[in-house]
Design an enzyme around this catalytic site. Sequence first.
Site, mmCIF file in Angstrom:
data_model
loop_
_atom_site.group_PDB
_atom_site.id
_atom_site.type_symbol
_atom_site.label_atom_id
_atom_site.label_comp_id
_atom_site.label_asym_id
_atom_site.label_seq_id
_atom_site.Cartn_x
_atom_site.Cartn_y
_atom_site.Cartn_z
ATOM 1 N N GLU A 99 26.993 28.978 46.807
ATOM 2 C CA GLU A 99 28.374 29.010 46.352
ATOM 3 C C GLU A 99 28.504 28.524 44.915
ATOM 4 O OE1 GLU A 99 32.416 29.826 47.952
ATOM 5 O OE2 GLU A 99 30.395 30.625 47.951
ATOM 6 N N GLU B 148 45.759 35.545 50.275
ATOM 7 C CA GLU B 148 44.884 35.986 51.362
ATOM 8 C C GLU B 148 45.594 36.978 52.270
ATOM 9 O OE1 GLU B 148 41.828 35.538 51.501
ATOM 10 O OE2 GLU B 148 41.328 33.685 50.452
ATOM 11 N N THR C 171 40.400 44.260 45.939
ATOM 12 C CA THR C 171 39.514 43.097 45.848
ATOM 13 C C THR C 171 38.981 42.672 47.211
ATOM 14 O OG1 THR C 171 39.285 40.930 44.774
ATOM 15 C CG2 THR C 171 41.285 41.319 46.069
ATOM 16 N N GLU D 4 29.820 39.904 47.114
ATOM 17 C CA GLU D 4 29.792 40.159 45.684
ATOM 18 C C GLU D 4 28.439 40.657 45.157
ATOM 19 O OE1 GLU D 4 33.568 38.231 46.249
ATOM 20 O OE2 GLU D 4 31.581 37.820 47.059
ATOM 21 N N ASP E 116 38.835 35.141 39.157
ATOM 22 C CA ASP E 116 38.111 36.412 39.235
ATOM 23 C C ASP E 116 38.999 37.643 39.395
ATOM 24 O OD1 ASP E 116 38.798 35.420 41.728
ATOM 25 O OD2 ASP E 116 36.925 35.957 42.707
#
Length: 550
Positions: A402, A153, A486, A421, A298
């Site tokens: 989710e 993160e 990302t 997304e 991902d």
Amino acid sequence: YFFYLKLWGIKYVKLYMHMLSPISGNSPKKSYLSFFQEGRDDYDRKYSSFPDALKVKMRGMARDMFYFGYDNYMKFAFPEDELNPIACEGRGPDVLNPSNININDVLGNYSLTLIDALDTLLVLGNVTEFHRAVKLVIDTVSFDKDSTVQVFEANIRILGSLISAHILLTDPRHPFGDIALKDYDNELLHLAHDLAVRLLPAFENTSTGIPYPRVNLKRGVPPDSINETCTAGAGSLLVEFGILSRLIGDSTFEWVARRAVKALWNLRSNETGLLGNVVNIQTGQWVGKQSGLGAGMDSFYEYLLKSYILFGEKEDYRMFSAVYESIQSHLRRGREACNEGDGDPPLYVNVNMFNGQIMNTWIDSLQAFFPGLQVLNGDVENAICLHAFYYAIWKRFGALPERYNWQLQAPDVLFYPLRPELVESTYLLYQSGIWCGYATLHHVVDKSKEDRMESFFLSETCKYLYLLFDEDNPLHKSESKYIFTTEGHVVPIDQRFREKSWEDQFPCEEPNKEPPANISNCERIPEERRYGLPLKSIYMRQIDHMVGLS
């Protein structure tokens, strides 16, 4: 990836709208999408094409969304990390409960939302506020904090944004016009370097080279740190670390990130070519054997391809191509062709990495990134077909839960934290009726809210929405090509990122001898000789440099 989808324009929109029209009565078998298809709805009627006036309106709405969140963050929350939009107050790390990793993995007491939003201000054309925000970051942000954060993160939200803003600020091609900041002396790059040095201890004392998931920014890896990490968390550092290495001419950061990617890659199943989602960094054993496209996996796939695009390393694309083939062979379900034939349209499921057997019947919202990656890889038809599936779910709930159970055709987890997304397939996010910003949806059906606005809402969701409708944006008009990290941060595809200044200092041996197909000349050289110093010494050298900067 929304930028790439946008390039397909009206034809793309019309095609997926056509795919979502009612299934013909001649069809031998209805697909699971028919559960959502009840004729043309308001989306289809109003937005199957976009007149110029409507684009201007939608662009303005996206801009207003960003500023509603950003301005209220600055008013009620800064310098704390996030905005609690219902209580109209700031949020920092949960110091009273260190085990609250949902909060503490992300929040490091370093003005996260402001940093994460830097390049979005430029995308929206607000040079004045961008300059003000940069100065605030330079004057107020320090990473000398007693904060334990997740390496992944901190990398994608903080390091990536600092690097992106620095590159855009100093780009001699001036894609956003002359935005030079008087007396700017690479301070954002120095901050990025400082943070990266503080993340380096995660790569020490791990027998596989796969990093620990968390570090304390003052003291390194906590003594009680776990030895388990997810594939995406450990294998999605290469873009930011690689760019930093090439900007400052120091191989250390790219090396440790690339070593982690290779270590994960070497642990893939011999039978299926798939990777699991959780691994032990000391033993190399897979703790989580689920292989899928969503959480925990991902961005690992995403960064294999984007690293190749940025750095030109053929090995990165070889790995991506191999895993993409394994995904198509073992995760993809449904008919062979996307837009024709019998059976269900494609769906990518979660399977056991060793035998390809389905492990559960849900997908998660993070999987919605995959159509964009398919576009980037040139597999446009399959991207459109898969995108339609996620759009149909969104159309039913007005948000993407989710977790969604594709067998029961109902949400398993009703949470929606404003993720970006699927934003390219919607013209409007759920707008909550609260005072200070946009709140996470706690429940996608009853629309109850959670008092949190994560930083990616400003850095990604609003940015992509705006770019969808701003055809004259410099990112579209510039002769330069760009890619998004990302976390949605803008970085150019630049020749300088394909050059390694450190190779002049430590040249490869035997350059004229043909190496094995899977090994480069440089890989023959022992690591200590190739990089000059063992990792521990490299780290200490970085600490010395950091002290010198301070």
